[in-house]
Design a protein around this motif. Structure first.
Motif, mmCIF file in Angstrom:
data_model
loop_
_atom_site.group_PDB
_atom_site.id
_atom_site.type_symbol
_atom_site.label_atom_id
_atom_site.label_comp_id
_atom_site.label_asym_id
_atom_site.label_seq_id
_atom_site.Cartn_x
_atom_site.Cartn_y
_atom_site.Cartn_z
ATOM 1 N N GLU A 43 0.321 -1.199 -0.056
ATOM 2 C CA GLU A 43 0.016 0.496 -0.295
ATOM 3 C C GLU A 43 0.619 0.835 0.363
ATOM 4 O OE1 GLU A 43 -2.350 -0.342 3.644
ATOM 5 O OE2 GLU A 43 -3.211 -2.123 3.263
ATOM 6 N N LYS A 45 2.122 4.616 1.883
ATOM 7 C CA LYS A 45 1.581 5.178 2.681
ATOM 8 C C LYS A 45 2.152 6.302 2.870
ATOM 9 C CE LYS A 45 -1.270 1.714 4.602
ATOM 10 N NZ LYS A 45 -2.266 1.851 5.132
ATOM 11 N N ASP A 86 -1.359 4.380 11.215
ATOM 12 C CA ASP A 86 -1.876 3.253 10.790
ATOM 13 C C ASP A 86 -1.126 2.315 11.345
ATOM 14 O OD1 ASP A 86 -4.084 4.375 9.350
ATOM 15 O OD2 ASP A 86 -2.815 3.714 7.345
ATOM 16 N N VAL A 98 2.790 5.941 10.541
ATOM 17 C CA VAL A 98 2.522 5.694 9.349
ATOM 18 C C VAL A 98 0.755 6.226 9.181
ATOM 19 C CG1 VAL A 98 2.539 4.005 8.040
ATOM 20 C CG2 VAL A 98 3.883 3.507 9.358
ATOM 21 N N GLY A 100 -2.472 6.609 6.325
ATOM 22 C CA GLY A 100 -2.781 6.317 5.319
ATOM 23 C C GLY A 100 -2.667 7.751 4.271
ATOM 24 N N ALA A 143 1.776 -3.946 4.343
ATOM 25 C CA ALA A 143 1.672 -3.749 5.395
ATOM 26 C C ALA A 143 0.959 -5.306 6.487
ATOM 27 C CB ALA A 143 0.151 -2.750 5.302
ATOM 28 N N CYS A 154 4.725 -2.382 8.933
ATOM 29 C CA CYS A 154 4.392 -1.864 8.181
ATOM 30 C C CYS A 154 6.361 -2.328 7.911
ATOM 31 C CB CYS A 154 4.883 -0.564 7.422
ATOM 32 S SG CYS A 154 3.169 -0.171 7.519
#
Length: 181
Positions: A43, A45, A86, A98, A100, A143, A154
């Motif tokens: 993902e 991030k 996150d 981290v 989003g 993640a 992560c």
């Protein structure tokens, strides 16, 4: 300070890296990935990496003051941002958040520097020459729920590169990588 650029506009949602063509005697090509290998979702991030400069000078008897004057203040900054990270990793005088959202990461980075960057550390029972350096980077990460802690974590080579940026940042500054700028 407002960042309206969504993360998918900063970087593509998937990064595909083709292995380099191997020449004679070249052993640097990545080994093939077995089809049975576990898959982790990747993902994009936004990372906030912060480091207390001269943390190594904090003596054992000063650690309670460090917890109150640095970690508790950092926690307040993150809570006040209104967007929970996150993932959070904290070790000694280093913090990794981290997010989003690039906007949330930028806000936390600037607010951390405002809250911790110009303190009179000696008056707080800590070494006078402490400081804070902060870096913000957006990148693909893997993640996953860490089997050791049970929390979201992560990993990835881009994250490691971002961690190598932090020691180059001048105390009192917030560095923003090209993917964020």
């Amino acid at each position: 300070f407002t960042v309206s650029k969504p993360l998918h506009a900063v970087m593509p949602p998937r990064i595909a890296v083709a292995p380099a063509a191997a020449g004679p005697g070249d052993t640097s090509a990545a080994p093939p990935v077995p089809s049975s290998a576990p898959v982790l979702p990747q993902e994009i991030k936004a990372l906030v990496l912060a480091e207390v400069v001269n943390f190594r000078k904090v003596a054992e008897f000063q650690l309670p003051a460090f917890v109150e004057q640095v970690r508790r203040v950092a926690a307040g900054v993150v809570t006040a941002a209104g967007v929970a990270p996150d993932s959070v990793e904290v070790a000694g005088g280093s913090f990794q958040f981290v997010f989003g959202s690039l906007g949330a990461a930028a806000k936390v980075a600037l607010d951390l520097q405002d809250a911790l960057g110009r303190r009179r550390w000696g008056e707080l029972g800590l070494p006078e020459d402490l400081g804070l350096r902060v870096a913000v980077h957006a990148c693909p990460v893997f993640a996953f729920t860490d089997p050791v802690t049970g929390r979201l974590s992560c990993l990835g080579p881009h994250l490691v590169r971002a961690q190598h940026i932090v020691p180059t940042v001048t105390a009192g500054q917030v560095f923003v990588s090209a993917t964020v700028a």
